[in-house]
Write a protein that holds these residues in place. Sequence first.
Motif, PDB file in Angstrom:
ATOM      1  N   TRP A   1      35.959   4.957  72.152  1.00 28.49           N
ATOM      2  CA  TRP A   1      36.025   6.463  71.932  1.00 28.49           C
ATOM      3  C   TRP A   1      36.576   6.952  70.531  1.00 28.49           C
ATOM      4  O   TRP A   1      36.296   7.711  69.899  1.00 28.49           O
ATOM      5  CB  TRP A   1      36.841   7.092  73.110  1.00 28.49           C
ATOM      6  CG  TRP A   1      36.499   8.660  73.041  1.00 28.49           C
ATOM      7  CD1 TRP A   1      37.577   9.594  73.002  1.00 28.49           C
ATOM      8  CD2 TRP A   1      35.558   9.397  73.307  1.00 28.49           C
ATOM      9  NE1 TRP A   1      37.431  10.847  73.059  1.00 28.49           N
ATOM     10  CE2 TRP A   1      35.901  10.550  73.439  1.00 28.49           C
ATOM     11  CE3 TRP A   1      34.308   9.177  73.665  1.00 28.49           C
ATOM     12  CZ2 TRP A   1      34.933  11.913  73.601  1.00 28.49           C
ATOM     13  CZ3 TRP A   1      33.237  10.403  74.022  1.00 28.49           C
ATOM     14  CH2 TRP A   1      33.613  11.466  73.933  1.00 28.49           C
ATOM     15  N   ALA A   2      37.723   6.114  70.324  1.00 33.78           N
ATOM     16  CA  ALA A   2      38.427   6.532  68.953  1.00 33.78           C
ATOM     17  C   ALA A   2      37.485   6.332  67.886  1.00 33.78           C
ATOM     18  O   ALA A   2      37.454   7.053  66.762  1.00 33.78           O
ATOM     19  CB  ALA A   2      39.554   5.519  68.892  1.00 33.78           C
ATOM     20  N   ALA A   3      36.261   5.531  67.845  1.00 31.20           N
ATOM     21  CA  ALA A   3      35.480   5.068  66.865  1.00 31.20           C
ATOM     22  C   ALA A   3      34.195   6.058  66.714  1.00 31.20           C
ATOM     23  O   ALA A   3      33.368   6.079  65.889  1.00 31.20           O
ATOM     24  CB  ALA A   3      35.070   3.699  66.688  1.00 31.20           C
ATOM     25  N   ARG A   4      34.066   7.053  67.837  1.00 30.49           N
ATOM     26  CA  ARG A   4      32.752   7.648  67.993  1.00 30.49           C
ATOM     27  C   ARG A   4      32.271   8.517  66.977  1.00 30.49           C
ATOM     28  O   ARG A   4      31.043   8.438  66.588  1.00 30.49           O
ATOM     29  CB  ARG A   4      32.950   8.568  69.092  1.00 30.49           C
ATOM     30  CG  ARG A   4      33.887   9.695  68.921  1.00 30.49           C
ATOM     31  CD  ARG A   4      34.074  10.562  70.318  1.00 30.49           C
ATOM     32  NE  ARG A   4      34.927  11.730  70.147  1.00 30.49           N
ATOM     33  CZ  ARG A   4      36.274  11.857  70.034  1.00 30.49           C
ATOM     34  NH1 ARG A   4      37.058  10.715  69.882  1.00 30.49           N
ATOM     35  NH2 ARG A   4      36.867  12.833  69.760  1.00 30.49           N
ATOM     36  N   ASN A   5      33.152   8.974  66.097  1.00 27.94           N
ATOM     37  CA  ASN A   5      32.643   9.989  65.237  1.00 27.94           C
ATOM     38  C   ASN A   5      32.179   9.085  63.649  1.00 27.94           C
ATOM     39  O   ASN A   5      31.834   9.730  62.973  1.00 27.94           O
ATOM     40  CB  ASN A   5      33.672  10.925  64.823  1.00 27.94           C
ATOM     41  CG  ASN A   5      33.788  12.071  65.834  1.00 27.94           C
ATOM     42  OD1 ASN A   5      32.944  12.432  66.674  1.00 27.94           O
ATOM     43  ND2 ASN A   5      35.291  12.537  66.331  1.00 27.94           N
ATOM     44  N   SER A   6      32.667   8.119  63.718  1.00 29.37           N
ATOM     45  CA  SER A   6      32.308   7.354  62.656  1.00 29.37           C
ATOM     46  C   SER A   6      31.019   6.372  62.748  1.00 29.37           C
ATOM     47  O   SER A   6      30.664   5.858  61.886  1.00 29.37           O
ATOM     48  CB  SER A   6      33.639   6.101  62.319  1.00 29.37           C
ATOM     49  OG  SER A   6      34.789   6.809  61.842  1.00 29.37           O
ATOM     50  N   TYR A   7      30.277   6.539  63.824  1.00 25.80           N
ATOM     51  CA  TYR A   7      29.430   5.711  64.182  1.00 25.80           C
ATOM     52  C   TYR A   7      28.278   6.232  65.023  1.00 25.80           C
ATOM     53  O   TYR A   7      28.832   7.061  65.942  1.00 25.80           O
ATOM     54  CB  TYR A   7      29.729   4.158  64.720  1.00 25.80           C
ATOM     55  CG  TYR A   7      30.846   3.518  63.813  1.00 25.80           C
ATOM     56  CD1 TYR A   7      29.961   2.628  62.698  1.00 25.80           C
ATOM     57  CD2 TYR A   7      32.239   3.511  64.051  1.00 25.80           C
ATOM     58  CE1 TYR A   7      31.104   1.961  62.247  1.00 25.80           C
ATOM     59  CE2 TYR A   7      32.992   2.796  63.368  1.00 25.80           C
ATOM     60  CZ  TYR A   7      32.464   2.058  62.296  1.00 25.80           C
ATOM     61  OH  TYR A   7      33.280   1.293  61.465  1.00 25.80           O
ATOM     62  N   ASP A   8      27.112   5.904  64.710  1.00 25.75           N
ATOM     63  CA  ASP A   8      26.076   6.431  65.935  1.00 25.75           C
ATOM     64  C   ASP A   8      26.064   5.565  67.148  1.00 25.75           C
ATOM     65  O   ASP A   8      25.643   6.092  68.207  1.00 25.75           O
ATOM     66  CB  ASP A   8      24.758   6.167  65.147  1.00 25.75           C
ATOM     67  CG  ASP A   8      24.338   7.085  63.941  1.00 25.75           C
ATOM     68  OD1 ASP A   8      24.571   8.404  64.033  1.00 25.75           O
ATOM     69  OD2 ASP A   8      24.073   6.366  62.804  1.00 25.75           O
ATOM     70  N   ALA A   9      26.593   4.188  67.083  1.00 26.34           N
ATOM     71  CA  ALA A   9      26.611   3.496  68.258  1.00 26.34           C
ATOM     72  C   ALA A   9      27.783   2.607  68.163  1.00 26.34           C
ATOM     73  O   ALA A   9      28.163   1.816  67.027  1.00 26.34           O
ATOM     74  CB  ALA A   9      25.467   2.943  68.636  1.00 26.34           C
ATOM     75  N   VAL A  10      28.464   2.639  69.085  1.00 22.72           N
ATOM     76  CA  VAL A  10      29.663   1.390  69.116  1.00 22.72           C
ATOM     77  C   VAL A  10      29.253   0.603  70.461  1.00 22.72           C
ATOM     78  O   VAL A  10      29.387   1.202  71.706  1.00 22.72           O
ATOM     79  CB  VAL A  10      31.050   2.044  69.453  1.00 22.72           C
ATOM     80  CG1 VAL A  10      32.086   0.888  69.457  1.00 22.72           C
ATOM     81  CG2 VAL A  10      31.345   3.072  68.257  1.00 22.72           C
ATOM     82  N   ILE A  11      29.075  -0.669  70.294  1.00 24.00           N
ATOM     83  CA  ILE A  11      28.534  -1.877  71.336  1.00 24.00           C
ATOM     84  C   ILE A  11      29.205  -2.815  71.476  1.00 24.00           C
ATOM     85  O   ILE A  11      29.901  -3.483  70.526  1.00 24.00           O
ATOM     86  CB  ILE A  11      27.079  -2.092  70.727  1.00 24.00           C
ATOM     87  CG1 ILE A  11      26.155  -0.945  70.555  1.00 24.00           C
ATOM     88  CG2 ILE A  11      26.328  -3.021  71.863  1.00 24.00           C
ATOM     89  CD1 ILE A  11      24.759  -1.351  70.033  1.00 24.00           C
ATOM     90  N   GLY A  12      29.512  -3.039  72.730  1.00 26.30           N
ATOM     91  CA  GLY A  12      30.262  -4.396  73.247  1.00 26.30           C
ATOM     92  C   GLY A  12      29.783  -5.732  72.511  1.00 26.30           C
ATOM     93  O   GLY A  12      28.708  -5.764  72.499  1.00 26.30           O
TER      94      GLY A  12
END
Length: 236
Positions: free
Chosen positions: A111-122
């Motif tokens: 969630w903390a990275a949400r505005n920097s990326y289109d997708a954050v994937i495990g």
Amino acid sequence: MDKLFIVIPAYNEETNIRRTIDEWYPIVEKYNGDGQSRLVIINDGSKDNTYQILCDCAKTRPLLTPLTKPNGGHGPTLLYGYDYAIKNGADFIFQTDSDGQTNPEEFHQFWAARNSYDAVIGQRSVRGDGKSRKFVENIVCLLLRMIFGIRVSDANAPFRLMKANQTAEFIKKMPADFNLPNIMLTTYFVYYKKHVKFIEISFKPRQGGTNSINIKKIVKIGWKALGDFRQLKKEL
């Protein structure tokens, strides 16, 4: 504030579903943008009491939205949930599964990275579900490299935060009954050079119930996926 929809498919998960709700409901409460974030759990035609338990839990949890549909498999259920989130105004869609293999505490860095990326994937370097599943994932990633020319080490992790508007664009490219939408979403995000971040996650053994996917089914799904991948590549 950002509206978060957590999408979780469930099939015959009566032994796990209360735990799943107890673990993930506090997350949607914490990140409840303007009171409109939701924990959406989709019952995929379960033959046990999964949906009844969902409905009972929703009586005291206003941010929990139980949905039910005829059985169609994990992939089509994900697409059903993604479509629901998009149509109901989600800004971000997070997906995980209902078998207790993922850790809600690891959501916060996504969630903390949400505005920097289109997708954050495990990304699962260590998997608690066995070497056979890791072998299958390696084969999938090899096929994606051969067919789409992309390099990823984990395409199908059920722990991903995606911008809803970008997800909406990509799921339009897939048929509603597509078996492996998360793999194709990862593929599209990377192929089209969107801003993607992969974060290492833990991945425990299933916490209860019976896995409905066995090696025979995996081979069948994989063989079909090979043809689907080739067709989707032609349409890029």
